[in-house]
Design a protein around this motif. Sequence first.
Motif, PDB file in Angstrom:
ATOM      1  N   CYS A 284       0.802  -1.216   0.000  1.00 44.88           N
ATOM      2  CA  CYS A 284       0.000   0.000   0.000  1.00 44.88           C
ATOM      3  C   CYS A 284       0.840   1.273   0.000  1.00 44.88           C
ATOM      4  O   CYS A 284       0.287   2.376  -0.018  1.00 44.88           O
ATOM      5  CB  CYS A 284      -0.945  -0.001   1.205  1.00 44.88           C
ATOM      6  N   ARG A 285       2.177   1.187   0.084  1.00 43.39           N
ATOM      7  CA  ARG A 285       3.100   2.329   0.102  1.00 43.39           C
ATOM      8  C   ARG A 285       2.904   3.217   1.326  1.00 43.39           C
ATOM      9  O   ARG A 285       3.261   4.382   1.312  1.00 43.39           O
ATOM     10  CB  ARG A 285       2.948   3.170  -1.172  1.00 43.39           C
ATOM     11  N   PHE A 286       2.307   2.674   2.367  1.00 44.94           N
ATOM     12  CA  PHE A 286       2.184   3.418   3.620  1.00 44.94           C
ATOM     13  C   PHE A 286       3.581   3.592   4.201  1.00 44.94           C
ATOM     14  O   PHE A 286       4.328   2.618   4.357  1.00 44.94           O
ATOM     15  CB  PHE A 286       1.274   2.663   4.592  1.00 44.94           C
ATOM     16  N   GLU A 287       3.975   4.843   4.524  1.00 46.35           N
ATOM     17  CA  GLU A 287       5.335   5.136   4.914  1.00 46.35           C
ATOM     18  C   GLU A 287       5.519   4.965   6.418  1.00 46.35           C
ATOM     19  O   GLU A 287       4.649   5.337   7.228  1.00 46.35           O
ATOM     20  CB  GLU A 287       5.713   6.557   4.499  1.00 46.35           C
ATOM     21  N   TYR A 288       6.692   4.406   6.772  1.00 49.09           N
ATOM     22  CA  TYR A 288       7.082   4.208   8.162  1.00 49.09           C
ATOM     23  C   TYR A 288       8.433   4.893   8.389  1.00 49.09           C
ATOM     24  O   TYR A 288       9.271   4.965   7.470  1.00 49.09           O
ATOM     25  CB  TYR A 288       7.202   2.714   8.501  1.00 49.09           C
ATOM     26  N   LYS A 289       8.655   5.348   9.610  1.00 48.63           N
ATOM     27  CA  LYS A 289       9.937   5.915   9.971  1.00 48.63           C
ATOM     28  C   LYS A 289      10.958   4.808  10.176  1.00 48.63           C
ATOM     29  O   LYS A 289      10.622   3.643  10.333  1.00 48.63           O
ATOM     30  CB  LYS A 289       9.801   6.749  11.244  1.00 48.63           C
ATOM     31  N   ARG A 290      12.240   5.252  10.201  1.00 48.02           N
ATOM     32  CA  ARG A 290      13.289   4.256  10.410  1.00 48.02           C
ATOM     33  C   ARG A 290      13.143   3.600  11.773  1.00 48.02           C
ATOM     34  O   ARG A 290      13.412   2.397  11.924  1.00 48.02           O
ATOM     35  CB  ARG A 290      14.665   4.921  10.292  1.00 48.02           C
ATOM     36  N   SER A 291      12.696   4.359  12.744  1.00 47.11           N
ATOM     37  CA  SER A 291      12.541   3.797  14.087  1.00 47.11           C
ATOM     38  C   SER A 291      11.400   2.786  14.151  1.00 47.11           C
ATOM     39  O   SER A 291      11.321   2.010  15.107  1.00 47.11           O
ATOM     40  CB  SER A 291      12.281   4.926  15.095  1.00 47.11           C
ATOM     41  N   GLU A 292      10.509   2.798  13.156  1.00 42.50           N
ATOM     42  CA  GLU A 292       9.389   1.863  13.140  1.00 42.50           C
ATOM     43  C   GLU A 292       9.694   0.573  12.385  1.00 42.50           C
ATOM     44  O   GLU A 292       8.801  -0.235  12.148  1.00 42.50           O
ATOM     45  CB  GLU A 292       8.162   2.537  12.526  1.00 42.50           C
ATOM     46  N   THR A 293      10.938   0.388  11.999  1.00 42.60           N
ATOM     47  CA  THR A 293      11.324  -0.859  11.328  1.00 42.60           C
ATOM     48  C   THR A 293      11.131  -2.019  12.300  1.00 42.60           C
ATOM     49  O   THR A 293      11.638  -1.978  13.435  1.00 42.60           O
ATOM     50  CB  THR A 293      12.790  -0.797  10.880  1.00 42.60           C
ATOM     51  N   PRO A 294      10.374  -3.054  11.923  1.00 40.57           N
ATOM     52  CA  PRO A 294      10.093  -4.156  12.867  1.00 40.57           C
ATOM     53  C   PRO A 294      11.358  -4.923  13.220  1.00 40.57           C
ATOM     54  O   PRO A 294      12.172  -5.250  12.358  1.00 40.57           O
ATOM     55  CB  PRO A 294       9.102  -5.034  12.105  1.00 40.57           C
ATOM     56  N   SER A 295      11.514  -5.174  14.505  1.00 40.48           N
ATOM     57  CA  SER A 295      12.652  -5.954  14.995  1.00 40.48           C
ATOM     58  C   SER A 295      12.223  -7.121  15.864  1.00 40.48           C
ATOM     59  O   SER A 295      13.027  -8.003  16.148  1.00 40.48           O
ATOM     60  CB  SER A 295      13.598  -5.044  15.786  1.00 40.48           C
ATOM     61  N   LYS A 296      10.937  -7.131  16.316  1.00 40.72           N
ATOM     62  CA  LYS A 296      10.446  -8.203  17.172  1.00 40.72           C
ATOM     63  C   LYS A 296       9.113  -8.703  16.616  1.00 40.72           C
ATOM     64  O   LYS A 296       8.391  -7.975  15.951  1.00 40.72           O
ATOM     65  CB  LYS A 296      10.270  -7.718  18.609  1.00 40.72           C
ATOM     66  N   TYR A 297       8.838  -9.931  16.935  1.00 39.55           N
ATOM     67  CA  TYR A 297       7.636 -10.612  16.459  1.00 39.55           C
ATOM     68  C   TYR A 297       6.548 -10.471  17.523  1.00 39.55           C
ATOM     69  O   TYR A 297       6.700 -10.946  18.645  1.00 39.55           O
ATOM     70  CB  TYR A 297       7.963 -12.077  16.186  1.00 39.55           C
ATOM     71  N   TYR A 298       5.465  -9.760  17.150  1.00 40.98           N
ATOM     72  CA  TYR A 298       4.339  -9.560  18.042  1.00 40.98           C
ATOM     73  C   TYR A 298       3.083 -10.188  17.454  1.00 40.98           C
ATOM     74  O   TYR A 298       3.003 -10.437  16.243  1.00 40.98           O
ATOM     75  CB  TYR A 298       4.094  -8.060  18.277  1.00 40.98           C
ATOM     76  N   CYS A 299       2.099 -10.399  18.323  1.00 39.70           N
ATOM     77  CA  CYS A 299       0.797 -10.868  17.858  1.00 39.70           C
ATOM     78  C   CYS A 299       0.092  -9.730  17.127  1.00 39.70           C
ATOM     79  O   CYS A 299       0.602  -8.610  17.036  1.00 39.70           O
ATOM     80  CB  CYS A 299      -0.043 -11.380  19.025  1.00 39.70           C
ATOM     81  N   TYR A 300      -1.118  -9.993  16.634  1.00 44.36           N
ATOM     82  CA  TYR A 300      -1.831  -8.986  15.849  1.00 44.36           C
ATOM     83  C   TYR A 300      -2.167  -7.740  16.670  1.00 44.36           C
ATOM     84  O   TYR A 300      -2.071  -6.614  16.173  1.00 44.36           O
ATOM     85  CB  TYR A 300      -3.129  -9.581  15.289  1.00 44.36           C
TER      86      TYR A 300
END
Length: 892
Positions: free
Chosen positions: A221-237
């Motif tokens: 969808c090209r929704f933009e995220y900041k660098r700090s929002e890069t996923p690093s951990k696996y969470y539930c929904y």
Amino acid sequence: MEASWRQVAGGRGRARGRANAAPSSGNEVHLRGAGGGREKGSVGAVLSGAIPGGVATTAAARSSNSPAGSQALQTPAVHELMSQKKFEEIKKANQAAARKLVEEHFSSSSEEEGDEDFEGKQGRIVANTFITYTTQTDGDIRELERTKQYVNEAFQAGAMTCLICIASVKRNQAVWSCLGCFCIFHMPCIQKWAKDSQFLVSSVTDDDFGKRDYPWPCPKCRFEYKRSETPSKYYCYCGKVEDPPLDPWLVPHSCGQVCEREFKPPCGHKCLLLCHPGPCPPCPKMVTTTCYCKKAKPIPRRCSAKEWSCQLPCGRKLLCGQHKCENPCHAGSCQPCPRVSRQKCVCGKKVAERSCSSPLWHCDQVCGKTLPCGNHTCEQVCHVGACGECPRSGKRFCPCQKSKFSLPCTEDVPTCGDSCDKVLECGIHRCSQRCHRGPCETCRQEVEKQCRCGKHTKRMPCHKPYLCETKCVKMRDCQKHQCRRKCCPGNCPPCDQNCGRTLGCRNHKCPSVCHRGSCYPCPETVDVKCNCGNTKVTVPCGRERTTRPPKCKEQCSRPPTCHHISQEKHRCHFGSCPPCHQPCQKVLEKCGHLCPAPCHDQALIKQTGRHQPTGPWEQPSEPAFIQTALPCPPCQVPIPVECLGKHEVSPLPCHAVGPYSCKRVCGRILDCQNHTCMKECHKVTEIDGSTGKNKAGPECLHCDEGCSRSRPLGCLHSCVLPCHPGECPPCVQMLRIKCHCKITSLYVECRKITTADVNEKNLLSCCKNQCPKEVNRVLLCHPGWSVMELQCNKVRENQVSIECDTTCKEMKRKASEIKEAEAKAAYEEEKRRQQAELEAFENRLKGRRKKNRKRDEVAVELSPWQKHKYYLLSVCGVVVVVFAWYITHDVD
């Protein structure tokens, strides 16, 4: 990350057999695991299973005192036994594989029905979960479709696809969900995507590489995220639990707790579903609210549908200030007034019919009003307000802007006579002319100019640009193509060529301009359809090869492959249709009946005559099956058929209809009218048009016995004729009798004696001579052989009657008892024979046919009296004659 159940299951297969192998001490016997096959070196195990006693037997053989030569002789037998066992195992495995192939390829799909039942139950569970959202006022089920789709895909194996790697998302893999489109990606894939996106942007635009914080987009969808929002951990929904445990009773990647995420748009409530994929459904809370126009009474409604219309006229005043809104109760501002009225323009010179919603309008005429100077007119087009001061009034500058003059508005500003000294278009030199009106001339000075790329110089007019012919060899931002622009100053433009690389779906090429890094996922979607095309499921492009086609509930529309007009009803499917099980209903040529057997136009038959293995070392080929049309089986319609002897009518299969023997005794009355035909049921030819079932025919036995009819009382001779119908002829044999006086021997026919009464017998025994005896006595014989002395003349005149004594009566009684016993024995024998025939007939009606009819034969046994009555009668006759002769001579 592997789940515990996957780690356990990973031990299956070949590795499990090796892992479980445990060499024993001494003999080193390799054991097989429950799920593994036999290892190449498992000779000890084979010997242990093939020879009684196993390893102990082998050890005993080794420890025996037998010479080494005897062990060498036993080795070929052991190898032969091993080879035979291997051959049997391979044979059984191939047979099992053939049966499995036939069942899977040609049998009715029960598995599909089981899958359909499971999918139906799962669909009902999901539907019941969301039905409470639409049971109250104005619930809209369309708002739930997106959430239901994500939940259904989470339950279906292989339904969720990572668009980056185009692979299925499994239950035990770490994932990340986008907040904009809720698309699910593998955690390693999205981390690499975010890193590559930031690197590409910063390497092109950032002079100090890596210092600025550039956003990265969602692949879908090209929704933009900041660098700090890069996923690093696996969470539930819902984001509450890190690394949620794998639970088969929960939605994959769910923590099982209540979601409690804020609804969008915010309403103050939170989601009440358990942790789930996709967007939260509309808010199900009940609130009391009024309509848009605030005229209706407040009513309870779903929070997600709390805004509603009462459908009454709005009534609010429009912007025109004259009319009211006539539309039904609506949200937001009222629409512009739709009415038309005559309105003046801003300057008031023109009047026109215009929409009431736009009262201000401008005409196309110049204002023309006299300015305050009184010398000039306003040159503005229809405007609002005062025209303003005259633009030529006040102090004005000369054309070169160096001198200032105060002149009336009717006079033009003169030139000052100084040099113009304005900067020319080249930006380097100044205009050398005197102050003048209009634009400055072109710069004509010759200068040493350097080309744009800085590689060449040339002397030329200043106003002309200098571009060399050297092409730039620098790589563009895509790092694949050269700039190739003439005289490039170094700021090479972005690559304008198409990327053209094949996307991960392997169906399309990248439509973007040439770029660095990975291409975006293919934005296309593909419909995976069932065979008929009525049912489809939409999947990302590239997944159609691995996605299982949806289960279609429509009926199969293929034309039948057999002779039937329409095939049996079954659901849409791929591959060949199942075998037809309808009745054949073909007209049989021989009898005209309809074939009742199941359709056999495409029967599966094992192909014979194929190559056979030459030994246990050669792998036998799998059995081949071919489809072919079989002929109709023999007609089994029961047809009532009368047996040859017309004893019974039995139902026989149509194909076996024909003359048959019921195996019963013929029983027809022979020509003698005394005996019946004892042959087994046979064909009888009717003579003279007679249709009687009891009359014997030419094929029946011919009676060769003598006449066995009872003789008249007193006749001891047999009938001279063979067995014959009707009464026997009178006995004409001559009997020699003594006359009453016992002097003369008389010869009288036997029939006269037996048919004569007492008087006639006396006459026949009379010799007609005078009795020579002096004593008038005559001896008369009668039953009981009593002797009485009577006067001869009285006897001749029939004046004497003799009464039977006690002996005579006793003999009569015994004779009558013997006759009654014989009659009773004959009656019992006839009754037993009839009972045996009845039992045999009932057994045949229960299903026994020709092959069992020998069991139903009734052995008609004759009684001893019937077997030997002729001999006994002859012997009795001889005894009576001898006894009579003895009595006669004794009396004499």
